[in-house]
Design a protein around this motif. Sequence first.
Motif, short mmCIF file in Angstrom:
data_model
loop_
_atom_site.label_atom_id
_atom_site.label_comp_id
_atom_site.label_asym_id
_atom_site.label_seq_id
_atom_site.Cartn_x
_atom_site.Cartn_y
_atom_site.Cartn_z
N TYR A 1 1.76 -4.71 8.40
CA TYR A 1 1.53 -4.14 7.07
C TYR A 1 1.47 -5.21 5.98
CZ TYR A 1 6.72 -3.95 6.42
OH TYR A 1 8.05 -4.22 6.32
N ARG B 1 -14.30 -4.12 5.96
CA ARG B 1 -15.45 -3.57 5.24
C ARG B 1 -16.54 -4.63 5.09
NH1 ARG B 1 -11.44 -1.84 1.54
NH2 ARG B 1 -10.77 0.28 1.98
N PHE C 1 -0.18 -2.32 13.42
CA PHE C 1 -0.70 -1.74 12.18
C PHE C 1 0.01 -0.42 11.92
CE2 PHE C 1 -3.92 0.01 9.29
CZ PHE C 1 -4.06 -1.08 8.45
N VAL C 2 1.08 -0.50 11.16
CA VAL C 2 1.99 0.65 11.07
C VAL C 2 1.95 1.33 9.71
CG1 VAL C 2 3.58 -0.30 12.79
CG2 VAL C 2 3.93 -0.84 10.37
N ILE C 3 1.07 0.92 8.79
CA ILE C 3 1.13 1.53 7.47
C ILE C 3 0.81 3.02 7.56
CG2 ILE C 3 0.49 -0.63 6.35
CD1 ILE C 3 -2.23 0.65 5.70
N VAL C 4 1.36 3.77 6.64
CA VAL C 4 1.18 5.22 6.69
C VAL C 4 -0.30 5.56 6.59
CG1 VAL C 4 1.45 5.61 4.21
CG2 VAL C 4 2.06 7.42 5.83
N ASP C 5 -0.72 6.49 7.44
CA ASP C 5 -2.11 6.91 7.50
C ASP C 5 -3.03 5.74 7.83
OD1 ASP C 5 -3.16 9.40 7.50
OD2 ASP C 5 -3.53 9.53 5.35
N GLY C 6 -2.52 4.78 8.55
CA GLY C 6 -3.27 3.57 8.83
C GLY C 6 -4.57 3.83 9.59
N TRP D 1 0.82 -1.21 0.00
CA TRP D 1 0.00 0.00 0.00
C TRP D 1 0.86 1.27 0.00
CZ3 TRP D 1 -5.53 0.15 2.08
CH2 TRP D 1 -6.19 -1.05 1.80
N ARG E 1 4.27 9.17 12.39
CA ARG E 1 3.79 9.53 13.74
C ARG E 1 4.02 8.39 14.71
NH1 ARG E 1 -1.80 11.44 11.06
NH2 ARG E 1 -1.30 9.52 9.96
N GLN E 2 3.83 7.18 14.22
CA GLN E 2 4.04 6.02 15.07
C GLN E 2 5.53 5.82 15.35
OE1 GLN E 2 2.54 2.33 13.35
NE2 GLN E 2 1.28 2.17 15.18
N CYS F 1 -3.31 11.87 15.13
CA CYS F 1 -4.05 11.47 13.93
C CYS F 1 -5.20 12.41 13.59
CB CYS F 1 -4.57 10.04 14.10
SG CYS F 1 -3.26 8.80 13.97
N LEU G 1 -8.16 -4.68 5.47
CA LEU G 1 -9.13 -3.59 5.28
C LEU G 1 -10.37 -4.05 4.53
CD1 LEU G 1 -6.41 -1.93 5.99
CD2 LEU G 1 -7.78 -0.02 5.19
N PRO G 2 -10.23 -4.80 3.41
CA PRO G 2 -11.46 -5.33 2.79
C PRO G 2 -12.25 -6.24 3.73
CG PRO G 2 -9.61 -5.47 1.27
CD PRO G 2 -9.04 -5.04 2.59
N ARG H 1 -0.11 13.46 1.11
CA ARG H 1 -0.21 12.66 2.34
C ARG H 1 1.11 12.71 3.11
NH1 ARG H 1 -1.21 7.54 0.66
NH2 ARG H 1 -3.45 7.65 0.95
N ARG I 1 -7.14 5.26 7.25
CA ARG I 1 -7.62 4.22 6.34
C ARG I 1 -8.60 3.29 7.06
NH1 ARG I 1 -3.36 3.49 1.73
NH2 ARG I 1 -1.57 4.60 2.50
N PRO J 1 6.81 5.79 3.30
CA PRO J 1 5.42 5.51 3.63
C PRO J 1 5.11 4.02 3.86
CG PRO J 1 5.61 5.75 1.28
CD PRO J 1 7.00 5.91 1.84
N LEU J 2 6.13 3.22 4.04
CA LEU J 2 5.87 1.84 4.45
C LEU J 2 5.25 1.84 5.85
CD1 LEU J 2 6.36 -0.91 3.12
CD2 LEU J 2 8.51 -1.03 4.34
N MET J 3 5.73 2.75 6.68
CA MET J 3 5.19 2.90 8.02
C MET J 3 4.83 4.37 8.26
SD MET J 3 7.56 0.31 10.21
CE MET J 3 9.14 0.21 9.43
N ASP J 4 4.06 4.61 9.32
CA ASP J 4 3.59 5.96 9.60
C ASP J 4 4.59 6.68 10.50
OD1 ASP J 4 2.08 8.18 10.92
OD2 ASP J 4 0.44 7.37 9.71
N LEU K 1 -4.57 -2.30 17.15
CA LEU K 1 -3.62 -1.52 16.37
C LEU K 1 -2.14 -1.81 16.59
CD1 LEU K 1 -5.17 2.06 16.68
CD2 LEU K 1 -5.05 0.66 14.61
N ALA L 1 -2.23 -5.80 5.48
CA ALA L 1 -3.13 -4.68 5.24
C ALA L 1 -3.95 -4.88 3.98
CB ALA L 1 -2.32 -3.38 5.14
#
Lengths: 286, 262
Positions: free
Chosen positions: B176, B187, B199-204, A42, A242-243, B238, B183-184, A49, B207, A237-240, B196, B179
């Motif tokens: 990640y 949903r 769950f480290v993906i950016v803007d996780g 992702w 902020r984290q 966030c 997410l699907p 972003r 999302r 962007p593999l990881m966030d 969490l 991920a």
Amino acid sequence: MTASAAGRSAPRRGGAAAGGAPPEPAPVIDFHCHAGRWGRYWVDDACDRYLRVMDAAGIDRACLNCIWHGDARRGNDVVAGFLRQRPDRFIGAAFATPHYPEEAVPELERAVDQLGMAYVKVYPDYVGRPVDDPAYFPIFEWVNARGLPVMCHATYPFDPPGTTITGRFTALSRRFPHVTWVLAHAAGRVDADAARAARCLPKVYLETCSSGTALGAVEYAVEHAGEDRVLFGSDMPLMDARQQIAKVATAAISPQAKRKVLGANALRVLGLSTDLRPVPRPARGA
Amino acid sequence: MRRVELDFRPAVPAADANAAVGRRHDRRVAVDDAAGVVAEMDRAGVSQALVYAPHAAAYDSREGNAWLADAVRGEPRLVPQFVCNPAFDDLDDTAAHAAGAGARAVRMLPMLHNYPFRPWVVGAWLAWLAAEGLPLWLPMDYAANWHTGGELDPHEVFETVRELPELAVVLSEVHYRQASWALPLLRSLPNLSIELSRFVIVDGVQRLLDAAGPRRILFGSRFPDSPMAPQLYHLHRCGLSEDDLRAICAGNLLRLLGMDAS
């Protein structure tokens, strides 16, 4: 002068000896970020972003590399695209691959001298050659002549038994004494070998990002490698970010150590002042 | 631009949805007793934590759960989570033990315990959880020196969980790597939540909000492998409304556990 422009002033020397006076308030620098797209995880190339997350995390500058192309030129062009959009927020790192040695040095010259990249990133795990493979030596000879930093992972799944980080980077430091080595993820885990390498070798630094947020990792690196030898990185962007920055912000280390890890040490490695201008370096051998 | 806070404390109550207490067989962890977990909670500003015993996961749920019940007795800030192995354990015995120990949630590890997460193995157990209002945690994997097994099968989760809409299920330790399907899956299953800690993906978080809304996201740390404070710091950066921040940091977990936020 912008951070990316600062990278154009070759020759320059990153990685001055650690220590010295307590740091002045320094910008926050994320030393480990990527540009480009990797759909499996992702990862996309959304600059907006990137900037929003950097702002929320309190990051002034993010150091970008693009390591996902077999053609280093294509990857470096991706980074250059980010630098063109926001030269005030990004610092470029040039990718070099040992698979095309005939292209490596000309591409590094282009990336550093024309595109303004500030250091070099190699990716031994994914290109399938350890960082001490002689295939990299033409790259490192060029980097050594420029006195630039190199960032790379320190160990690989294909390492033979008995390989140590300290041994590997002792040999590399002897062969390339003007290169500053930034060991990606090495402060993201409790790693006695990495800490020993940073403690024993004057130009080895440990970077903090990891997907696991290991308990006590930042504290361990600061205690055993030294607060001057640890750099904040996020792997965004593999990881966030902020984290990732949270690990440093909430670590049980002194406020001074946090400021060094978050930016002051990176300034020294990149050869920049607190206002992100290049710091004049003594001539080699002085 | 916001600056980095060097003396962070959470601005809302926090309850950790993923912590362990007790020794592991394969390595020495930095904190292995209830007092140590509580000390970390105090350091991070966490009021309560849902805890399981690693021994219950790695070797025997009955022994590990019994140890856990003893370890947290008298410490109301530690909420026991029982590990269950439907392929081996006795359901009636486990149900009685869980009720007696005040267990508020259950954790299953199909890959580690070597069974498919299918109704013909877990059906009676899930019916028990649904009837008792006990939520189920499903970690992605379990790292131990002798276990390098695969990850949770999302297809099995989808097919099994969708048959029990009244059962609350929490995906835990989603990395990640997962991920792309987590997410699907969120949903697709309204009774599914996510914890969490990995769950480290950016803007996780954003999302996840887009995929599942603010009531199905739980703060968790994975202590003692990871510290508690960083994830809370992250959540405070966030851009969440105070209501959403309160829900994710504590409210959603306490609701699932049937506990009063006070």
